[in-house]
Write a protein that holds these residues in place. Structure first.
Motif, mmCIF file in Angstrom:
data_model
loop_
_atom_site.group_PDB
_atom_site.id
_atom_site.type_symbol
_atom_site.label_atom_id
_atom_site.label_comp_id
_atom_site.label_asym_id
_atom_site.label_seq_id
_atom_site.Cartn_x
_atom_site.Cartn_y
_atom_site.Cartn_z
ATOM 1 N N LYS A 1 1.660 -9.248 -7.702
ATOM 2 C CA LYS A 1 0.372 -9.947 -7.615
ATOM 3 C C LYS A 1 0.427 -11.003 -6.510
ATOM 4 N N SER B 1 0.815 -1.214 0.000
ATOM 5 C CA SER B 1 0.000 0.000 0.000
ATOM 6 C C SER B 1 0.850 1.267 0.000
ATOM 7 N N GLU C 1 4.122 3.071 -4.983
ATOM 8 C CA GLU C 1 3.409 3.789 -6.014
ATOM 9 C C GLU C 1 2.519 2.830 -6.803
ATOM 10 N N ARG C 2 1.431 3.345 -7.378
ATOM 11 C CA ARG C 2 0.470 2.503 -8.102
ATOM 12 C C ARG C 2 1.146 1.742 -9.240
ATOM 13 N N SER C 3 2.066 2.370 -9.945
ATOM 14 C CA SER C 3 2.749 1.701 -11.059
ATOM 15 C C SER C 3 3.526 0.490 -10.571
ATOM 16 N N THR C 4 4.084 0.592 -9.356
ATOM 17 C CA THR C 4 4.834 -0.530 -8.789
ATOM 18 C C THR C 4 3.888 -1.602 -8.274
ATOM 19 N N GLN C 5 2.751 -1.193 -7.700
ATOM 20 C CA GLN C 5 1.768 -2.156 -7.183
ATOM 21 C C GLN C 5 1.242 -3.071 -8.293
ATOM 22 N N GLU C 6 1.090 -2.503 -9.499
ATOM 23 C CA GLU C 6 0.565 -3.297 -10.614
ATOM 24 C C GLU C 6 1.532 -4.380 -11.055
ATOM 25 N N LEU C 7 2.801 -4.283 -10.673
ATOM 26 C CA LEU C 7 3.793 -5.295 -11.032
ATOM 27 C C LEU C 7 3.811 -6.459 -10.052
#
Length: 213
Positions: free
Chosen positions: A163, A152, A155-161
């Motif tokens: 799973k 959390s 950054e959002r771009s890193t979170q998408e990587l």
């Protein structure tokens, strides 16, 4: 009954020269007549088969056209007589009683079936809930909550990587942890070759049961 009555009437008409005094009905093939029976008939126990039908010699199809004369009650089925015309009635599966009464066939398995289904459903819900609680406990013990907190903060771009896979996805990736997928073993578990839906090959480590310490 009609056969016996007719035999008795015929006997009355010829009694002067044919003093026979026995008439009976037995199962076909159970009795073979012999002349010796005319002199000395010994009473024996023999099987008898009573076959009867209702419907005034009508078939099921004919009787159903006039429901007022149809003899089968609710929850029963009509069957054609195998010996001559007429039909007989039988209660359907799951019912018992007198099929010739309007409400003679009563259900006897419905109550037990409801109890069985309710018990099975309650047990399944209990097992399902217990499994969910157990998964949440293991997820927390193995740092799952800490991982979520760290994700959390990224950054959002890193979170998408990144799973998080559930247990069913891991089973599919390892072909239900097939032994042919094992690529290594360690002190804390077994490493499997996993294939993700996009054909990406990954290493999946399945922990073994160890002490909490």
């Amino acid at each position: 009954m009609n056969i016996l009555l007719q035999s008795y009437i015929n006997h009355e008409n010829v009694s002067k020269f044919n003093p026979c005094s026995y008439a009976f009905v037995v199962e076909e093939g159970a009795f073979n007549f012999s002349k010796s029976y005319l002199r000395n008939f010994t009473e024996e126990m023999m099987p008898i088969v009573l076959d009867w039908a209702v419907g005034n010699n009508k078939t099921c199809r004919d009787s159903k056209r006039n429901l007022e004369s149809y003899e089968c009650g609710e929850n029963s089925d009509c069957y054609e007589s195998k010996n001559g015309r007429g039909y007989f009635c039988k209660c359907r599966i799951g019912y018992k009683g007198n099929p010739y009464l309007s409400d003679g066939c009563q259900g006897f398995a419905s109550g037990a079936l409801v109890v069985l289904v309710s018990s099975s459903w309650s047990y399944w819900i209990f097992k399902k809930r217990k499994l969910i609680i157990l998964k949440e406990k293991f997820f927390s013990q193995n740092g799952g909550l800490m991982l979520k907190q760290q994700l959390s903060r990224l950054e959002r771009s890193t979170q998408e990587l990144i799973k998080i896979f559930n247990s069913e996805e891991l089973k599919r990736a390892t072909n239900n942890y097939d032994e042919s997928r094992i690529v290594g073993r360690g002190g804390f578990g077994t490493v499997y070759k996993g294939i993700l839906p996009e054909n990406k090959i990954v290493a999946i480590k399945k922990s073994q049961m160890v002490g909490e310490n």
